[in-house]
Write a protein that holds these residues in place. Sequence first.
Motif, mmCIF file in Angstrom:
data_model
loop_
_atom_site.group_PDB
_atom_site.id
_atom_site.type_symbol
_atom_site.label_atom_id
_atom_site.label_comp_id
_atom_site.label_asym_id
_atom_site.label_seq_id
_atom_site.Cartn_x
_atom_site.Cartn_y
_atom_site.Cartn_z
ATOM 1 N N ASP A 73 26.017 21.414 -26.419
ATOM 2 C CA ASP A 73 26.077 22.830 -26.721
ATOM 3 C C ASP A 73 27.310 23.104 -27.547
ATOM 4 O OD1 ASP A 73 25.007 25.292 -26.543
ATOM 5 O OD2 ASP A 73 26.559 25.844 -25.326
ATOM 6 N N HIS A 87 18.309 28.807 -27.015
ATOM 7 C CA HIS A 87 18.536 28.282 -28.030
ATOM 8 C C HIS A 87 17.083 28.065 -29.074
ATOM 9 C CE1 HIS A 87 22.044 25.620 -26.714
ATOM 10 N NE2 HIS A 87 22.464 26.769 -26.864
ATOM 11 N N GLU A 88 16.134 28.009 -28.492
ATOM 12 C CA GLU A 88 14.632 27.928 -29.124
ATOM 13 C C GLU A 88 14.445 29.366 -29.936
ATOM 14 O OE1 GLU A 88 12.369 25.751 -29.584
ATOM 15 O OE2 GLU A 88 13.605 24.173 -28.702
ATOM 16 N N ALA A 104 19.872 20.578 -31.332
ATOM 17 C CA ALA A 104 19.444 21.488 -30.114
ATOM 18 C C ALA A 104 18.355 20.273 -29.422
ATOM 19 C CB ALA A 104 18.388 22.810 -30.613
ATOM 20 N N GLY A 149 17.700 18.724 -24.707
ATOM 21 C CA GLY A 149 16.427 18.860 -23.961
ATOM 22 C C GLY A 149 16.329 17.389 -23.274
ATOM 23 N N THR A 168 22.278 25.064 -17.740
ATOM 24 C CA THR A 168 21.815 24.228 -18.895
ATOM 25 C C THR A 168 20.289 24.670 -19.401
ATOM 26 O OG1 THR A 168 21.263 22.279 -17.533
ATOM 27 C CG2 THR A 168 23.275 22.320 -18.483
ATOM 28 N N GLU A 169 19.518 24.670 -18.265
ATOM 29 C CA GLU A 169 18.100 24.966 -18.432
ATOM 30 C C GLU A 169 17.766 26.467 -19.262
ATOM 31 O OE1 GLU A 169 16.147 24.163 -14.696
ATOM 32 O OE2 GLU A 169 17.070 21.929 -14.991
ATOM 33 N N PHE A 216 25.658 17.754 -21.734
ATOM 34 C CA PHE A 216 24.930 19.143 -22.434
ATOM 35 C C PHE A 216 26.106 20.016 -22.967
ATOM 36 C CE2 PHE A 216 23.501 23.504 -21.961
ATOM 37 C CZ PHE A 216 22.280 23.062 -22.579
ATOM 38 N N LEU A 252 18.430 26.512 -22.790
ATOM 39 C CA LEU A 252 17.603 25.824 -23.888
ATOM 40 C C LEU A 252 16.579 26.851 -24.369
ATOM 41 C CD1 LEU A 252 16.750 22.747 -21.955
ATOM 42 C CD2 LEU A 252 18.003 22.776 -24.177
#
Length: 227
Positions: A146, A192-193, A124, A128, A185-186, A142, A189
Amino acid sequence: MNLTDAPDTSGFIQRSNSLSGSVYDAIFAQLMSLKIAPGSRITVDNLVRELNVSQTPIREALGRLEGEGLVVKTHLIGYSAAPQIARRRFDELYQLRLLLEPDSAARAAAAMDKEKLAALQTAAGMMGRREDTDERLRYSTFARQDALFHDKIMEIAGNELIRETLNHQHTHFHIFRLMFHSRVTEEALDEHEALLAAFAAGDAAGAERAMRIHLERSRDRLLPAFE
Ligand SMILES: [Zn+2]
């Protein structure tokens, strides 16, 4: 772009490997960012001129991309970019993912240990990083990362048939090609966190929910591509 400008100090074999990899990356990035439009012809001679390399690494790269579903080779006609995924197929793909991935995320959370969690966090974390200055290359990187992140979760979940089924769809390559936009993409993230937090807590229900939310939002981010 001149790929032969890449710095190299490490001998012939390494050099030919890195050249072949660079050619693949360059064509992959063009496909993912729609610089090579879906369905359009891909001419080896044009790529030879553009990338300033011989036909061999280009044919190798196109063969690899064909295996990944991004390039189609037609007898007597040659190579073309795979057509854009149709709306119906897109809906089917997300239905399939929503059936399989949230449940797998719950199983992965239940099977989580320190090492597996560290591997997921590394996967992950790669996403970033913003070290590629070329936006096309960053976007395509990315997409690949992913795919690897989601595959790693499926691996930990432990059902190889589900993992293979999802892999064979080349999901990430198709969906990321729908839209070339940094928002795609942003926002992923953060999602995913949330998923990693549930994994770290060994929270199966939380992981299932986080994966469902991630997939639903991913689908909704890409839907405007069909308007
Ligand atoms: Zn994701």
